[in-house]
Design an enzyme around this catalytic site. Structure first.
Site, PDB file in Angstrom:
ATOM      1  N   CYS A 282       0.807  -1.218   0.000  1.00 37.47           N
ATOM      2  CA  CYS A 282       0.000   0.000   0.000  1.00 37.47           C
ATOM      3  C   CYS A 282       0.840   1.268   0.000  1.00 37.47           C
ATOM      4  O   CYS A 282       0.530   2.233  -0.705  1.00 37.47           O
ATOM      5  CB  CYS A 282      -0.928  -0.005   1.216  1.00 37.47           C
ATOM      6  SG  CYS A 282      -1.826   1.538   1.485  1.00 37.47           S
TER       7      CYS A 282
ATOM      8  N   CYS B 210      -6.329  -2.851   7.044  1.00 38.14           N
ATOM      9  CA  CYS B 210      -7.343  -1.814   7.246  1.00 38.14           C
ATOM     10  C   CYS B 210      -8.658  -2.150   6.563  1.00 38.14           C
ATOM     11  O   CYS B 210      -9.724  -1.743   7.017  1.00 38.14           O
ATOM     12  CB  CYS B 210      -6.819  -0.461   6.764  1.00 38.14           C
ATOM     13  SG  CYS B 210      -6.494  -0.380   4.981  1.00 38.14           S
TER      14      CYS B 210
END
Length: 341
Positions: free
Chosen positions: A82, A177
Site C-alpha cells: 500500500c 485496514c
C-alpha cells in the site's frame, strides 16, 4: 501530531486523508468516523483538510494481490504494497498545491547517505515502521518527512493530550485496514473456496482435514483441530494439493531464505547485514546473499529463523538503514508434492 510538529517548526501545513476502501467499520482507517476524526484533528491545529479518493487503485494494487496471495498459500503483507501507491498519490496532491514535501506519522526516519534518501528505523524500536516502507521508491523518499521518527509513541500521545487533539488516546491502527476483523471472513466473502483437504506431517502421513488452505499461515498453532499431546505448527501450505503440512516447533527453523522481487539498494554480498523476515520479528544476521536470475536471491542466515512465511517481506538493514528487500518465495516442492521443511 506529525502536522502539529511541522506547524510548530514553521511549515505551512495542509492535511489530507486518502480514502482507500469503502465501508463504515469503525475499526478501519477509511471509515466515516476515521475521516471525521482526521478532519477534526486538522481543524484543531488550524490546518485545512482534504479528502482524496483512491479506492479504485487500491483495490487493484493491494486488495486483489492480498486475496490472490492467500489463495496461493502465501501470507501477504498489504501495508508494504500500500505505502508506495498512497504516498505517490499524496506527492501528486502536494504538486497540485505547490508543496515541497509530504509528511506522515510513521515511526521511521528518512536519512540521506551518499546523496540518496533511505528509510531508517524510528527511535522507538517497539513501534518502528521502517519495515513497512521498504518498497517506497527514492523519488518519493526525497519528498518525505517523518516528524515522529525521533519520538516514542508514549511521548507522542502525551503531546497530543496537551494539544487537546481528539486522537490522543485513539486505538492502534489495524494491520489490514480493509479487513479489520478476521481476514478469513473477508476472504470467504470474496469467494474463497471452502473445498477441504488433508492436514499431513512432513512425511505426508494423514493427520486430519481442513476446510480451506487459505485459512492457515506458516507458524500457526491454534485452530488446527488436531489431537495429541505434542503441539503442532503449520510448517508449509500446499494449495496445489489442498494440503497443510504440520509438525513440531523446531521444524519451523531454517537458515536459508529464497527471495523474489529483489530490490538492491546496496546489499553487496550480504555480509554484515541484518534481515527482518516478519513485521515485529527481530532481525537476524546475514551470512551471505547470492543473486539468482529474474530478481531472485538465496539468503543464508547466521542463525535459524522460525516461522518463515512465503509472501512476507525480507527487509535488509545496515546500521538501522534499509538497503534493500525482497519477498519470501515458497520453497521448491518434493516429488510427493509436499513442500520440504
Amino acid at each position: 501530531m506529525a502536522a502539529l510538529a511541522l506547524r510548530e517548526a514553521g511549515y505551512e501545513v495542509r492535511a489530507a486523508t486518502v480514502r482507500l476502501w469503502p465501508g463504515d467499520d469503525e475499526r478501519s482507517c477509511c471509515s466515516s468516523a476515521a475521516l471525521s476524526q482526521a478532519r477534526d484533528s486538522a481543524h484543531a491545529i488550524g490546518a485545512p483538510h482534504f479528502s482524496v479518493n483512491d479506492e479504485a487503485r487500491f483495490a487493484v494494487d493491494v486488495v486483489e494481490p492480498f486475496v490472490a496471495g492467500y489463495l496461493a498459500g502465501e501470507t501477504p503483507n498489504p501495508c508494504v504494497e500500500c505505502n508506495p501507491g498512497r504516498l505517490a498519490r499524496l506527492v501528486a496532491l502536494a504538486d497540485r498545491f505547490g508543496a515541497a514535501h509530504v509528511a506522515t506519522g510513521h515511526y521511521a526516519r528518512v536519512v540521506w547517505t551518499d546523496g540518496r534518501p533511505r528509510v531508517a528505523r524510528g527511535r522507538d524500536l517497539a513501534k518502528d515502521q521502517s519495515y513497512m516502507l521498504w518498497r517506497v521508491p527514492e523519488t518519493t523518499l526525497a519528498r518525505l518527512l517523518l516528524p515522529l521518527g525521533e519520538l516514542t509513541k508514549p511521548a507522542v500521545r502525551e503531546r497530543a493530550r496537551r494539544a487537546g487533539l481528539p486522537v490522543a488516546d485513539a486505538a492502534e491502527s489495524q494491520e489490514v485496514c480493509f479487513a479489520p476483523g478476521d481476514h478469513r471472513e473477508f476472504l470467504a466473502a470474496r469467494g474463497a473456496s471452502s473445498r477441504g483437504g488433508d492436514i499431513v506431517d512432513a512425511t505426508g502421513r494423514l493427520l486430519g482435514r481442513h476446510d480451506g488452505c487459505w485459512r492457515y499461515t506458516v507458524g500457526q498453532r491454534r485452530g488446527l483441530g488436531l489431537s495429541g499431546a505434542a503441539p503442532r505448527y503449520v510448517l508449509a501450505i500446499d494449495p496445489a494439493h489442498d494440503r497443510v503440512v504440520v509438525g513440531p516447533a523446531e521444524a519451523l527453523a531454517t537458515r536459508t531464505v529464497v527471495l523474489r522481487e529483489l530490490d538492491d539498494r546496496g546489499l553487496g554480498d550480504g555480509v554484515g547485514l541484518e534481515v527482518q523476515l516478519r513485521y515485529r520479528s527481530p532481525a537476524v544476521g546475514v551470512a551471505r546473499l547470492r543473486r539468482r536470475p529474474g530478481g531472485r536471491a538465496l539468503v543464508e542466515l547466521v542463525e535459524p529463523f522460525r516461522g518463515l512465511a512465503p509472501g512476507q517481506s525480507a527487509v535488509f538493514y545496515r546500521d538501522d538503514v534499509v538497503v534493500g528487500g525482497g519477498v519470501v518465495a515458497p520453497p521448491p516442492r518434493s516429488r510427493r508434492g509436499v513442500p520440504p521443511v
